[in-house]
Design an enzyme around this catalytic site. Structure first.
Site, PDB file in Angstrom:
ATOM      1  CD  GLU A  67      -3.038  -1.339   2.025  1.00 31.23           C
ATOM      2  OE1 GLU A  67      -3.145  -0.435   2.873  1.00 31.23           O
ATOM      3  OE2 GLU A  67      -3.823  -2.289   1.948  1.00 31.23           O
ATOM      4  CG  HIS A 112     -15.687  -6.987   6.210  1.00 27.70           C
ATOM      5  ND1 HIS A 112     -15.325  -6.320   7.354  1.00 27.70           N
ATOM      6  CD2 HIS A 112     -14.602  -6.962   5.401  1.00 27.70           C
ATOM      7  CE1 HIS A 112     -14.078  -5.899   7.230  1.00 27.70           C
ATOM      8  NE2 HIS A 112     -13.614  -6.273   6.068  1.00 27.70           N
ATOM      9  CD  GLU A 129      -9.324  -6.873   8.878  1.00 29.51           C
ATOM     10  OE1 GLU A 129      -9.578  -6.303   7.797  1.00 29.51           O
ATOM     11  OE2 GLU A 129      -8.216  -7.414   9.108  1.00 29.51           O
ATOM     12  CG  HIS A 145      -9.589  -5.438   0.701  1.00 30.77           C
ATOM     13  ND1 HIS A 145      -9.686  -4.069   0.594  1.00 30.77           N
ATOM     14  CD2 HIS A 145     -10.387  -5.937  -0.264  1.00 30.77           C
ATOM     15  CE1 HIS A 145     -10.520  -3.763  -0.375  1.00 30.77           C
ATOM     16  NE2 HIS A 145     -10.971  -4.871  -0.909  1.00 30.77           N
ATOM     17  CD  GLU A 146      -6.239  -5.004   4.297  1.00 31.25           C
ATOM     18  OE1 GLU A 146      -6.909  -6.043   4.478  1.00 31.25           O
ATOM     19  OE2 GLU A 146      -6.751  -3.876   4.235  1.00 31.25           O
ATOM     20  CD  GLU A 202      -6.794  -2.703   0.150  1.00 32.51           C
ATOM     21  OE1 GLU A 202      -7.282  -1.605   0.401  1.00 32.51           O
ATOM     22  OE2 GLU A 202      -6.368  -3.476   1.040  1.00 32.51           O
ATOM     23  CD  GLU A 225      -8.153   1.279   2.362  1.00 37.49           C
ATOM     24  OE1 GLU A 225      -9.269   0.769   2.484  1.00 37.49           O
ATOM     25  OE2 GLU A 225      -7.105   0.717   2.723  1.00 37.49           O
TER      26      GLU A 225
END
Lengths: 706, 706
Positions: free
Chosen positions: B174, B412, B414, B482-483, B501, B507
């Site tokens: 990122e 989702h 996480e 993501h990540e 991602e 973001e």
């Protein structure tokens, strides 16, 4: 004595000299006394005495954190309380029916004088047979997440005690014990089982005997969310210092914690006689009560299994003689049976038949599931799936057959220490078990841990074992863990956690230099202080060459046959294997009768005689019955063991069946000679057992019907 | 040119001088040629040219093993083959309907001349737009389990190219891109996102532009069971060397493998024009075909979600404003709602309503499940359980409500990078999803990995991502990670792995220094070479102060509003979020019409103009429809972009709706000025788009009904 008084004087004088602390704080029960004080440097310390005898000299307490703001000291005492507790509780199963939990508790509240002013409690529980203490991190504004970098707990011994120790290996307890003075501790010459490290590092439970006659055992209780504690030995000062098992990061981090939290209890059991050591319930008492409310499904039991025949090279765990298998890519049905795969349907039925005939509840089967072709030593993640039987293992048919014989199959989950793989598959594995009627599992952790870099005895794995105890309980499954961290009394909290290995079991007699005859006289004072061991006793065919002359040349079990019987009593476990092959037992069914008879759950236990490394005689009363079972074992020396039978119910006549070493029996030269005699006895009777070198005796006492 | 010929001459001369090898081996397709040869030291090497232009100079190949018996060389060539492949396949979804896979393959069989004489194959595939090659370890007697300690693949550049790079961080992609000469690569001044290391280490896909006009991209394809490849840059020689991500052991071990096995493909895409780079299907072609046979449940889609309102500080992921929560011990119902928890039933219904009204298929909800109170930065294992909603999130009611509106909720997960925890709970989490009607999940890996010591881009995590792709597929679940590690074309093999991602998404504009206006012109040449990105475009409320004047002071998205629309075309993904809040869209429904209209799956794609770091114009034909959507973006410079509409179906009249930057638009000073115009066009028409600084334009072309 003079030395100790001097030390105590200096200790208390030192504490008094500081402005930070009040005078020493104390707690006491019967002969055991505990003193807490801050040193001149503001570091907390403690000492333990037994009557006037020093047990632990002034010794440091403390912890370092990764953030540099731990509790190394200086600290100030902000308060303290004591309370007295005397209660009795019943274990779901155990060595005795009722357990008294009687202690005086001293809680010391400490604070960092400097910012961030974090708070630490040290809680001591003083029992009649020792002391437990732990660090508690209360909820507080300036402490939430923290990493324990080191624990600085010391156990400074007042003398150069005799010690019974195994090397400090973060991944294995499977060593023979060395008996030496503390000053002589040196693990260097000892061949590593896994990753033995520092030459002065030993494991707990560490058994010590002082020249003044005190027996002393250092261990821990309720090992939860923390790494196991090892001990670094100062061979000059006889000081022992806690050494926690590090994590995988290579940063030396030991435990990732979140307040409120506490460490396990550090335990010092002390007595002036060896039998009292073995009767201690201090470690169990320091564990939390059972988390399980409904426990009728938990059944102490004996079992046989497709297992020893692999150890003696008559059968194999693997189905095909190939190597380099990939779990996901292999068509198992296309592989060629090697002709000696143990876990085949017909062979398992043979064990079921034997179990059914001889009142054995369980049949363990190892090697039933695919993956054994190259399971070990490859640090490989995808080894087993725990749900796919080999082509010759008919799980449905065996479910039916076992049920028809009122026998339960025992599941086997060898993880090869690929624990991430096991955790991914645990849910499915337990569903499979319930589907096919299994209600007990033996787990195994052979080899190097995955997540790579973690250790068997580190925090991550400790959490895994405890999660597995909970997860099996959730599924009403009993569990027996092999190669896991040594127990710390958690079978009180998880009574489905029936047993562990976590020491050098009988299996080593099959393929290594073996276990010396003294081994089983030391285990109760060391490994078993924390909980039951699945030692797998009951080997009748002592010379192993008869199973496979080539591969077992010169191999034998290092006891007499009679001693194998005695182990069912002297080595407590609610799961006891009759480890030998049915055909070995068929030849000696008279001796096997003791195994068939002996209980696995008890109302009472008496240690009649004991000395670590030398001998042990234990008698136990079967749960809910007026039957007693006695085991007596010796080391390499022959021994006459007189027994008073005053434990028996007065006025009751019993038939005593004595399974003794036969004439000329000797663990090396004539191990299988045994003699069975019967006599009627009462509580006023006495027996004298003649134990051969490396031998033993077992006795059953059954009421004579009037 | 002269330099290159000299090098090639030396190279081949060197190889010929050895007795170990035949002359160089070659493969070629169109302008791309590949040469393999052993060096004088017996080390294998290769070179790539494009026509007469050197692309990769003579560069080493090789691998070291932990056992010291790897393939560093010397090696001997024991054989080689070539074959030609020309085939066409259809992706389940994608940028084009048909993909041609046309290459010449050269396989070189190598052997260690010394014991143990292990065998290695190097396989090259030469395409018209580049080369892929990998190491293959065939089944052989002397190689079963092995550990790759290092890979010695070099990419020696013939010049000091212009490079578009991000720092080598084993745990994050990122970063904003730095554009510099290779000689100027230095990551030192760049603030680390996670664990940025060596100053000369960069990530792939690495985009390069040579002074001779060649465009060059170095990456990898089909990253399976191996760590990601980074590149160490020699700023003097312009040599790049592979750097694999190490594991947790601290021994430098990189990959634990079992023969037969192979590495991922190392890819070099080359062309003499920038648009051709973006049209390359080389990486996709090097991936295995789909593992999934039934794929009708895989639905490219747009979605809105309870997400951006958290980024702009109008709502929170967490339910209660407390910290230091323990998952197992918390009574969530007893916590006090902080009054601005985003994932509450009423708010989610608002998104469902908006989605239903505007033809948006999905609604993502983050923060629905317990654990967000202190989820990040604590390296804590038990953070989320993935199955327990917050008290104000009524999962059954929302299932009913969404179904009644023909909208799908998107799950989702996480993980907070506590991957062991996630893996333990994945089965239950996916069962929960199916129970409540979810068929897509966005996963997240924020923070440091557990197993501690492992990296996001190491072998263990790579295996986790791939297992998750398979496990979600087994449950007919689409996944958006993501990540996670940056993609390598595995969406061909797992077409349910819709997006990742793995780069600096939109973001960052909400809470950091943001993404510079050139950022989205570089992403297609770097990150997106490996696969679709969930960039989350569509922010209309460019100035974020309007959401929260205090906490968002000075924060804005670094584009114009019109550019946000263009991103739906220029940044390809089969999952495209309309990321802003419904109330932001309600104010600009005329502009939102483009998002409502734009397709997410395509029959054709044309890159009309492109230069990394400067501008990009892409047009795509919607799947199964004669509709075209065009996006054109620029960096911080205003730009006039002429467009020929010759991609349109000849003879067909289309209504072109042009969503352009308005008069005076500027990403900093006037970002929200836009203008929508309509005109009828044909394939003979032309448009000129006026792009503001940091601006863009989007155009829809729909057939005019006759």
């Amino acid at each position: 004595m003079r030395n100790y008084l001097l030390v105590l004087l200096l200790l208390t004088a030192g504490y008094r000299a500081t402005a930070q602390a009040p005078g020493p704080l104390t707690a006491r029960l019967d002969k055991v006394s505990l003193t807490f004080a801050l040193g001149p440097d503001g570091r907390p310390g403690y000492a333990i005495a037994f009557g006037a005898k020093p047990v632990i000299k002034a010794s440091r307490l403390g912890l370092s954190f990764a953030d540099g703001k731990g509790f190394e000291g200086p600290l100030v005492v902000v308060g303290s309380e004591t309370k007295d507790v005397d209660e009795t509780w019943q274990p779901v199963w155990g060595e005795v029916k009722n357990i008294r939990n009687h202690y005086q508790q001293l809680t010391v509240h400490l604070r960092q004088p400097a910012a961030p002013g974090r708070l630490l409690d040290v809680v001591f529980r003083v029992f009649a047979d020792g002391v437990g203490f732990r660090y508690e991190f209360p909820a507080q504004p300036n402490l939430a997440y923290f990493t324990v970098q080191d624990e600085h707990t010391e156990f400074n011994l007042p003398g150069n005690h005799k010690a019974f120790w195994i090397p400090g290996d973060y991944d294995s307890n499977e060593y023979t014990y060395t008996t030496s003075r503390v000053s002589e501790v040196n693990t260097t010459p000892i061949e590593a089982i896994q990753l033995k490290a520092a030459p002065n590092r030993v494991q707990t439970p560490l058994m010590l005997k002082a020249d003044d006659g005190l027996y002393l055992n250092i261990h821990e209780a309720a090992l939860v969310n923390y790494p196991a504690m090892f001990l670094n030995v100062d061979t000059k000062s006889f000081g022992l210092t806690s050494q926690l098992v590090p994590d995988a990061t290579g940063t030396g981090a030991k435990a990732y914690l979140q307040a409120p939290e506490h460490t396990p209890w550090r335990t010092v059991v002390v007595s002036d006689n060896a039998p009292a050591m073995l009767a201690s319930k201090l470690i169990l008492n320091l564990n939390e009560p059972s988390k399980l409310t409904e426990t009728t499904w938990i059944q102490p039991q004996k079992f046989v299994g497709v297992w020893w025949e692999m150890h003696v090279n008559r059968a194999s765990w693997n189905y095909a003689d190939v190597s380099n298998i990939k779990l996901a890519d292999t068509d198992w049905k296309s592989l060629k049976d090697n002709g000696h795969h143990g876990a085949n349907t017909a062979n398992v039925k043979r064990y079921i038949d034997f179990a059914a005939k001889h009142n054995i509840q369980g049949v363990l089967v190892e090697g039933w599931n695919v993956g054994w072709e190259d399971w070990a030593n490859n640090w490989k993640e995808e080894v087993f799936d725990f749900v796919t039987p080999y082509p010759d293992f008919d799980v449905s048919e065996l479910q039916r057959y076992a049920a028809s014989k009122n026998v339960k199959l025992i599941m086997h989950h060898e993880t090869s220490s690929s624990v991430t793989n096991y955790e991914r598959r645990q849910d499915a594995a337990y569903r499979f078990m319930k589907q096919y009627g299994y209600d007990a599992v033996k787990t195994g952790y052979v080899g190097r841990i995955i997540p790579r870099g973690e250790h068997h005895d580190g925090q991550w794995m400790v959490n895994h074992y405890n999660r597995t105890a909970q997860l099996t309980a959730d599924n009403k499954i009993m569990v027996d863990m092999h190669e896991a961290v040594r127990p710390t009394g958690l079978h009180r909290t998880y009574p489905n956690w029936m047993a562990s290995e976590a020491a050098r079991g009988n299996e080593f007699n099959a393929w290594s230099s073996g276990n010396p005859p003294e081994h089983e006289t030391i285990l109760p004072f060391t490994r078993l202080m924390g909980g039951p061991m699945d030692y797998t006793p009951g080997i009748f065919q002592i010379q192993l060459e008869s199973w496979n002359p080539t591969r077992n040349q010169g191999k034998q079990v290092h006891t007499t046959l009679a001693k194998q019987l005695a182990l069912y009593v002297t080595l407590y476990s609610p799961l006891q294997m009759a480890a030998d092959l049915p055909e070995a037992y068929e030849k000696h069914l008279d001796a096997f009768q003791f195994i068939e008879d002996v209980a696995v759950d008890w109302d009472d236990t008496r240690i009649l005689a004991a000395e670590p490394g030398d001998h042990l005689t234990t008698v136990r009363k079967a749960k809910g019955k007026d039957e007693w079972y006695l085991g007596s074992i010796t080391d390499e020396n022959a021994r006459k063991q007189p027994i008073k039978l005053n434990f028996l119910t007065p006025g009751q006549r019993y038939e005593a069946t004595i399974y003794a070493d036969g004439t000329g029996a000797d663990w090396q030269k004539n191990p299988m000679a045994y003699r069975i005699t019967r006599q009627v006895v009462t509580s006023k009777s006495a027996l004298t057992l003649q134990l051969a070198p490396g031998g033993g005796a077992a006795v059953s006492f059954k009421p004579v019907k009037k």
